[in-house]
Design a protein around this motif. Structure first.
Motif, PDB file in Angstrom:
ATOM      1  N   LEU A  53      77.203  83.468  51.632  1.00  0.00           N
ATOM      2  CA  LEU A  53      76.544  84.186  51.423  1.00  0.00           C
ATOM      3  C   LEU A  53      77.320  84.960  49.678  1.00  0.00           C
ATOM      4  N   THR A  54      78.143  85.453  50.113  1.00  0.00           N
ATOM      5  CA  THR A  54      79.493  85.885  49.008  1.00  0.00           C
ATOM      6  C   THR A  54      79.547  84.976  48.272  1.00  0.00           C
ATOM      7  N   SER A  55      80.209  83.537  48.697  1.00  0.00           N
ATOM      8  CA  SER A  55      80.086  82.636  47.504  1.00  0.00           C
ATOM      9  C   SER A  55      78.975  82.294  46.813  1.00  0.00           C
ATOM     10  N   TRP A  56      77.747  81.905  47.804  1.00  0.00           N
ATOM     11  CA  TRP A  56      76.427  81.381  46.409  1.00  0.00           C
ATOM     12  C   TRP A  56      75.781  82.853  45.909  1.00  0.00           C
ATOM     13  N   LEU A  57      76.726  84.288  46.119  1.00  0.00           N
ATOM     14  CA  LEU A  57      75.709  85.189  44.483  1.00  0.00           C
ATOM     15  C   LEU A  57      77.200  85.312  43.814  1.00  0.00           C
ATOM     16  N   CYS A  58      77.593  85.111  44.313  1.00  0.00           N
ATOM     17  CA  CYS A  58      79.175  84.748  43.244  1.00  0.00           C
ATOM     18  C   CYS A  58      79.549  83.359  42.009  1.00  0.00           C
ATOM     19  N   SER A  59      79.106  82.604  43.020  1.00  0.00           N
ATOM     20  CA  SER A  59      78.836  81.129  42.026  1.00  0.00           C
ATOM     21  C   SER A  59      77.217  81.467  40.933  1.00  0.00           C
ATOM     22  N   PHE A  60      75.560  82.462  41.373  1.00  0.00           N
ATOM     23  CA  PHE A  60      75.141  82.672  41.343  1.00  0.00           C
ATOM     24  C   PHE A  60      75.080  83.145  39.338  1.00  0.00           C
ATOM     25  N   THR A  61      75.700  84.429  39.793  1.00  0.00           N
ATOM     26  CA  THR A  61      76.571  85.669  39.139  1.00  0.00           C
ATOM     27  C   THR A  61      77.297  84.316  37.862  1.00  0.00           C
ATOM     28  N   THR A  62      78.529  83.745  39.058  1.00  0.00           N
ATOM     29  CA  THR A  62      78.615  83.417  36.956  1.00  0.00           C
ATOM     30  C   THR A  62      77.828  82.583  36.570  1.00  0.00           C
ATOM     31  N   ALA A  63      76.477  81.384  36.673  1.00  0.00           N
ATOM     32  CA  ALA A  63      76.399  80.121  36.191  1.00  0.00           C
ATOM     33  C   ALA A  63      75.362  81.012  35.345  1.00  0.00           C
TER      34      ALA A  63
END
Length: 318
Positions: free
Chosen positions: A142-152
Protein backbone atom coordinates in the motif's frame (compact mmCIF):
# COMPACT_ATOMS: atom_id res chain seq x y z
CA UNK A 1 4.41 7.29 -39.98
CA UNK A 2 4.80 11.00 -40.57
CA UNK A 3 7.49 12.43 -42.81
CA UNK A 4 9.20 14.13 -39.86
CA UNK A 5 9.39 10.82 -38.03
CA UNK A 6 11.00 9.18 -41.04
CA UNK A 7 13.51 11.98 -41.37
CA UNK A 8 14.50 11.92 -37.71
CA UNK A 9 14.51 8.18 -37.05
CA UNK A 10 17.44 6.09 -38.26
CA UNK A 11 16.98 2.50 -39.31
CA UNK A 12 18.90 1.32 -36.23
CA UNK A 13 16.70 3.41 -33.92
CA UNK A 14 13.60 1.95 -35.55
CA UNK A 15 15.06 -1.54 -35.06
CA UNK A 16 15.65 -0.82 -31.36
CA UNK A 17 12.08 0.39 -30.88
CA UNK A 18 10.76 -2.69 -32.70
CA UNK A 19 12.87 -4.91 -30.44
CA UNK A 20 11.49 -3.05 -27.42
CA UNK A 21 7.93 -3.82 -28.53
CA UNK A 22 8.79 -7.52 -28.96
CA UNK A 23 10.46 -7.57 -25.53
CA UNK A 24 7.38 -6.02 -23.96
CA UNK A 25 5.15 -8.66 -25.57
CA UNK A 26 7.43 -11.41 -24.22
CA UNK A 27 7.33 -9.75 -20.82
CA UNK A 28 3.53 -9.61 -20.87
CA UNK A 29 3.48 -13.35 -21.58
CA UNK A 30 6.00 -14.15 -18.84
CA UNK A 31 4.35 -12.00 -16.21
CA UNK A 32 0.97 -13.36 -17.29
CA UNK A 33 2.23 -16.86 -16.47
CA UNK A 34 3.44 -15.68 -13.05
CA UNK A 35 0.16 -13.89 -12.35
CA UNK A 36 -1.97 -16.84 -13.46
CA UNK A 37 0.07 -19.41 -11.50
CA UNK A 38 0.02 -17.33 -8.33
CA UNK A 39 -3.70 -16.57 -8.60
CA UNK A 40 -4.75 -20.14 -9.41
CA UNK A 41 -2.80 -21.54 -6.48
CA UNK A 42 -4.74 -19.26 -4.13
CA UNK A 43 -8.21 -19.98 -5.58
CA UNK A 44 -10.65 -20.58 -2.75
CA UNK A 45 -8.18 -19.54 -0.08
CA UNK A 46 -9.16 -16.81 2.36
CA UNK A 47 -5.59 -15.80 3.12
CA UNK A 48 -2.82 -14.86 0.73
CA UNK A 49 0.80 -15.68 1.58
CA UNK A 50 3.04 -12.59 1.56
CA UNK A 51 5.16 -13.95 -1.29
CA UNK A 52 2.11 -14.40 -3.53
CA UNK A 53 0.88 -10.92 -2.65
CA UNK A 54 4.19 -9.39 -3.70
CA UNK A 55 4.52 -11.46 -6.86
CA UNK A 56 0.93 -10.79 -7.95
CA UNK A 57 1.41 -7.05 -7.39
CA UNK A 58 4.74 -7.11 -9.25
CA UNK A 59 3.51 -9.14 -12.23
CA UNK A 60 0.25 -7.17 -12.63
CA UNK A 61 2.07 -3.83 -12.47
CA UNK A 62 4.63 -5.02 -15.02
CA UNK A 63 1.95 -6.26 -17.40
CA UNK A 64 0.25 -2.87 -17.25
CA UNK A 65 3.60 -1.07 -17.57
CA UNK A 66 4.66 -3.08 -20.63
CA UNK A 67 1.27 -2.54 -22.29
CA UNK A 68 1.71 1.17 -21.55
CA UNK A 69 5.18 1.17 -23.11
CA UNK A 70 3.84 -0.49 -26.27
CA UNK A 71 1.09 2.15 -26.49
CA UNK A 72 3.66 4.89 -25.94
CA UNK A 73 5.93 3.55 -28.69
CA UNK A 74 3.11 3.16 -31.21
CA UNK A 75 1.86 6.69 -30.53
CA UNK A 76 5.40 8.07 -30.72
CA UNK A 77 6.12 6.42 -34.07
CA UNK A 78 2.79 6.59 -35.88
CA UNK A 79 0.97 9.55 -34.28
CA UNK A 80 3.79 11.98 -33.61
CA UNK A 81 2.00 15.33 -34.25
CA UNK A 82 -1.03 14.62 -32.06
CA UNK A 83 1.01 12.66 -29.51
CA UNK A 84 2.94 15.72 -28.35
CA UNK A 85 -0.16 17.71 -27.58
CA UNK A 86 -0.31 18.59 -23.91
CA UNK A 87 -3.18 16.32 -22.85
CA UNK A 88 -2.03 13.13 -24.57
CA UNK A 89 1.65 13.55 -23.76
CA UNK A 90 0.97 14.42 -20.11
CA UNK A 91 -1.44 11.51 -19.66
CA UNK A 92 0.94 8.95 -21.17
CA UNK A 93 4.00 10.14 -19.27
CA UNK A 94 2.16 10.49 -15.95
CA UNK A 95 0.74 6.98 -16.23
CA UNK A 96 4.17 5.67 -17.16
CA UNK A 97 5.75 7.35 -14.14
CA UNK A 98 3.17 5.83 -11.79
CA UNK A 99 3.48 2.32 -13.23
CA UNK A 100 7.26 2.50 -13.40
CA UNK A 101 7.65 3.58 -9.77
CA UNK A 102 5.20 0.99 -8.47
CA UNK A 103 6.92 -1.79 -10.41
CA UNK A 104 10.30 -0.77 -9.01
CA UNK A 105 8.95 -0.68 -5.46
CA UNK A 106 7.37 -4.13 -5.78
CA UNK A 107 10.63 -5.52 -7.15
CA UNK A 108 12.49 -4.04 -4.19
CA UNK A 109 10.03 -5.59 -1.73
CA UNK A 110 10.56 -8.97 -3.39
CA UNK A 111 14.30 -8.66 -2.69
CA UNK A 112 13.59 -7.61 0.90
CA UNK A 113 11.21 -10.55 1.35
CA UNK A 114 13.80 -13.02 0.05
CA UNK A 115 16.36 -11.57 2.43
CA UNK A 116 14.11 -11.75 5.49
CA UNK A 117 12.86 -15.28 4.79
CA UNK A 118 16.13 -16.86 3.64
CA UNK A 119 18.86 -15.06 5.58
CA UNK A 120 19.69 -16.39 9.05
CA UNK A 121 20.85 -13.37 11.01
CA UNK A 122 20.30 -13.38 14.77
CA UNK A 123 19.88 -9.65 15.39
CA UNK A 124 16.72 -8.82 17.33
CA UNK A 125 15.38 -6.44 14.67
CA UNK A 126 15.85 -9.03 11.94
CA UNK A 127 14.06 -11.68 14.01
CA UNK A 128 11.26 -9.19 14.65
CA UNK A 129 10.89 -8.64 10.90
CA UNK A 130 10.92 -12.37 10.18
CA UNK A 131 8.08 -12.96 12.64
CA UNK A 132 5.95 -10.06 11.38
CA UNK A 133 6.65 -10.00 7.65
CA UNK A 134 3.28 -11.55 6.80
CA UNK A 135 1.45 -8.68 8.47
CA UNK A 136 3.81 -6.02 7.14
CA UNK A 137 3.60 -6.98 3.44
CA UNK A 138 0.11 -5.50 2.78
CA UNK A 139 1.22 -2.20 4.31
CA UNK A 140 4.45 -2.29 2.31
CA UNK A 141 2.50 -2.72 -0.91
CA UNK A 142 0.00 0.00 0.00
CA UNK A 143 2.86 2.36 0.81
CA UNK A 144 4.35 1.61 -2.60
CA UNK A 145 1.15 2.58 -4.38
CA UNK A 146 0.90 5.81 -2.37
CA UNK A 147 4.54 6.72 -3.06
CA UNK A 148 4.07 6.07 -6.77
CA UNK A 149 0.89 8.13 -6.86
CA UNK A 150 2.58 10.96 -4.97
CA UNK A 151 5.38 10.93 -7.51
CA UNK A 152 3.12 10.86 -10.57
CA UNK A 153 0.78 13.72 -9.68
CA UNK A 154 3.39 16.52 -9.46
CA UNK A 155 5.03 15.02 -12.54
CA UNK A 156 1.71 15.55 -14.37
CA UNK A 157 1.75 19.23 -13.44
CA UNK A 158 5.28 19.77 -14.69
CA UNK A 159 5.65 17.35 -17.58
CA UNK A 160 4.41 19.69 -20.29
CA UNK A 161 6.67 22.56 -19.33
CA UNK A 162 9.67 20.20 -19.25
CA UNK A 163 8.98 18.82 -22.72
CA UNK A 164 7.27 21.73 -24.48
CA UNK A 165 10.22 22.27 -26.83
CA UNK A 166 9.58 18.86 -28.39
CA UNK A 167 6.48 20.33 -30.03
CA UNK A 168 8.67 22.70 -31.99
CA UNK A 169 9.78 21.76 -35.52
CA UNK A 170 12.65 19.29 -35.61
CA UNK A 171 15.10 21.87 -36.97
CA UNK A 172 14.43 24.10 -33.96
CA UNK A 173 14.48 21.35 -31.35
CA UNK A 174 18.08 21.27 -30.18
CA UNK A 175 19.80 20.14 -27.02
CA UNK A 176 20.53 23.66 -25.73
CA UNK A 177 16.85 24.69 -25.91
CA UNK A 178 15.76 21.58 -24.06
CA UNK A 179 18.52 22.04 -21.50
CA UNK A 180 17.30 25.57 -20.70
CA UNK A 181 13.73 24.33 -20.22
CA UNK A 182 14.87 21.38 -18.17
CA UNK A 183 17.00 23.52 -15.83
CA UNK A 184 14.05 25.82 -15.18
CA UNK A 185 11.57 23.13 -14.17
CA UNK A 186 13.26 19.87 -13.21
CA UNK A 187 14.09 20.56 -9.55
CA UNK A 188 10.93 18.92 -8.25
CA UNK A 189 11.30 16.00 -10.67
CA UNK A 190 14.86 15.37 -9.49
CA UNK A 191 13.75 15.25 -5.86
CA UNK A 192 10.79 12.98 -6.60
CA UNK A 193 12.91 10.77 -8.81
CA UNK A 194 15.54 10.23 -6.12
CA UNK A 195 12.86 9.45 -3.53
CA UNK A 196 10.67 7.19 -5.65
CA UNK A 197 13.34 5.32 -7.61
CA UNK A 198 16.48 5.75 -5.51
CA UNK A 199 14.94 4.31 -2.34
CA UNK A 200 13.84 1.03 -3.97
CA UNK A 201 17.33 0.74 -5.46
CA UNK A 202 18.91 1.14 -2.03
CA UNK A 203 16.56 -1.51 -0.60
CA UNK A 204 17.39 -3.94 -3.41
CA UNK A 205 21.14 -3.47 -3.06
CA UNK A 206 21.09 -3.72 0.74
CA UNK A 207 18.88 -6.83 0.84
CA UNK A 208 20.90 -8.53 -1.90
CA UNK A 209 24.20 -7.89 -0.10
CA UNK A 210 22.78 -9.17 3.19
CA UNK A 211 21.39 -12.29 1.52
CA UNK A 212 24.70 -13.04 -0.22
CA UNK A 213 26.54 -12.64 3.09
CA UNK A 214 24.10 -14.92 4.90
CA UNK A 215 24.35 -17.59 2.22
CA UNK A 216 28.15 -17.41 2.23
CA UNK A 217 28.22 -17.89 6.04
CA UNK A 218 25.79 -20.81 5.77
CA UNK A 219 27.86 -22.47 3.03
CA UNK A 220 31.05 -22.11 5.07
CA UNK A 221 29.38 -23.69 8.07
CA UNK A 222 28.18 -26.62 6.00
CA UNK A 223 31.64 -27.06 4.54
CA UNK A 224 33.23 -27.06 7.99
CA UNK A 225 30.72 -29.67 9.15
CA UNK A 226 31.45 -31.82 6.07
CA UNK A 227 27.78 -31.82 5.15
CA UNK A 228 28.40 -31.24 1.46
CA UNK A 229 26.49 -28.84 -0.77
CA UNK A 230 23.57 -31.06 -1.71
CA UNK A 231 21.37 -29.94 1.15
CA UNK A 232 17.93 -29.11 -0.27
CA UNK A 233 17.77 -25.99 1.89
CA UNK A 234 21.04 -24.76 0.42
CA UNK A 235 19.79 -25.43 -3.10
CA UNK A 236 16.70 -23.39 -2.29
CA UNK A 237 18.96 -20.64 -1.00
CA UNK A 238 20.97 -20.73 -4.21
CA UNK A 239 17.86 -20.32 -6.34
CA UNK A 240 16.75 -17.41 -4.18
CA UNK A 241 20.12 -15.72 -4.39
CA UNK A 242 20.25 -16.13 -8.16
CA UNK A 243 16.83 -14.59 -8.48
CA UNK A 244 17.74 -11.68 -6.21
CA UNK A 245 21.08 -11.10 -7.94
CA UNK A 246 19.39 -11.11 -11.34
CA UNK A 247 16.82 -8.63 -10.07
CA UNK A 248 19.65 -6.44 -8.81
CA UNK A 249 21.45 -6.53 -12.17
CA UNK A 250 18.25 -5.79 -14.09
CA UNK A 251 17.31 -3.13 -11.55
CA UNK A 252 20.58 -1.21 -11.80
CA UNK A 253 20.53 -1.42 -15.60
CA UNK A 254 16.94 -0.24 -15.69
CA UNK A 255 17.76 2.56 -13.24
CA UNK A 256 20.57 3.89 -15.45
CA UNK A 257 18.51 3.76 -18.65
CA UNK A 258 15.51 5.34 -16.96
CA UNK A 259 17.69 8.16 -15.60
CA UNK A 260 18.89 9.00 -19.10
CA UNK A 261 15.32 9.10 -20.42
CA UNK A 262 13.81 10.98 -17.50
CA UNK A 263 16.24 13.88 -17.81
CA UNK A 264 15.85 13.95 -21.58
CA UNK A 265 19.59 13.66 -22.30
CA UNK A 266 19.17 12.49 -25.89
CA UNK A 267 17.48 13.92 -28.95
CA UNK A 268 14.07 12.60 -29.90
CA UNK A 269 14.25 9.48 -32.12
CA UNK A 270 18.03 9.34 -31.65
CA UNK A 271 19.90 6.04 -31.53
CA UNK A 272 21.04 6.36 -27.87
CA UNK A 273 17.49 7.09 -26.72
CA UNK A 274 16.15 4.10 -28.68
CA UNK A 275 18.81 1.87 -27.11
CA UNK A 276 17.75 3.02 -23.63
CA UNK A 277 14.12 2.20 -24.42
CA UNK A 278 15.10 -1.28 -25.65
CA UNK A 279 17.19 -1.89 -22.52
CA UNK A 280 14.36 -0.76 -20.26
CA UNK A 281 11.91 -3.08 -22.03
CA UNK A 282 14.32 -6.02 -21.70
CA UNK A 283 14.94 -5.75 -17.94
CA UNK A 284 11.43 -6.58 -16.59
CA UNK A 285 11.12 -9.36 -19.18
CA UNK A 286 14.46 -10.85 -18.17
CA UNK A 287 13.58 -10.85 -14.51
CA UNK A 288 10.21 -12.50 -15.13
CA UNK A 289 12.04 -15.30 -16.97
CA UNK A 290 14.34 -15.76 -13.97
CA UNK A 291 11.36 -15.90 -11.62
CA UNK A 292 9.69 -18.57 -13.75
CA UNK A 293 12.92 -20.57 -13.92
CA UNK A 294 13.53 -20.40 -10.15
CA UNK A 295 10.01 -21.33 -9.01
CA UNK A 296 8.55 -24.80 -9.76
CA UNK A 297 5.02 -23.43 -9.41
CA UNK A 298 5.62 -20.98 -12.23
CA UNK A 299 7.30 -23.61 -14.42
CA UNK A 300 4.45 -26.04 -13.92
CA UNK A 301 1.75 -23.88 -15.53
CA UNK A 302 3.40 -23.56 -18.99
CA UNK A 303 4.16 -27.31 -18.89
CA UNK A 304 0.52 -28.10 -18.14
CA UNK A 305 -0.68 -25.79 -20.89
CA UNK A 306 1.73 -27.36 -23.37
CA UNK A 307 0.64 -30.85 -22.33
CA UNK A 308 -3.01 -29.90 -22.75
CA UNK A 309 -2.31 -28.49 -26.23
CA UNK A 310 -0.49 -31.67 -27.27
CA UNK A 311 -3.36 -33.81 -25.96
CA UNK A 312 -5.87 -31.73 -27.87
CA UNK A 313 -3.83 -32.02 -31.08
CA UNK A 314 -3.62 -35.81 -30.70
CA UNK A 315 -7.37 -36.10 -30.14
CA UNK A 316 -8.08 -33.90 -33.17
CA UNK A 317 -5.74 -35.87 -35.42
CA UNK A 318 -7.25 -39.22 -34.44
Amino acid sequence: MTSSSVAMMTSFALLCLSIAIIECMAGILGNGIILAASSLSRTGSKTWPPYDMIVISLSSSRITLQCWIILDLFLTIFCEPSYFEENIFGFIKTGYMFLNCSSLWFGAWLSVFYCIKVASFTQSFFIWLKLRIARLVPWMLLTSWLCSFTTAIPFAWDVYSVHKNITAPSSMTNSSARTTTRNDSSGLLILLYNASVGMPLILSVASSVLLIRSLWIHARQMQNNASGFRDPSLEAHMKAIKSVCSLLIFYVTYYIAFTFLLFDLFLHFSTPKSICIAVMAACPTGHSIVLIWSNPKFRELPARIWQHINSSVRITSM
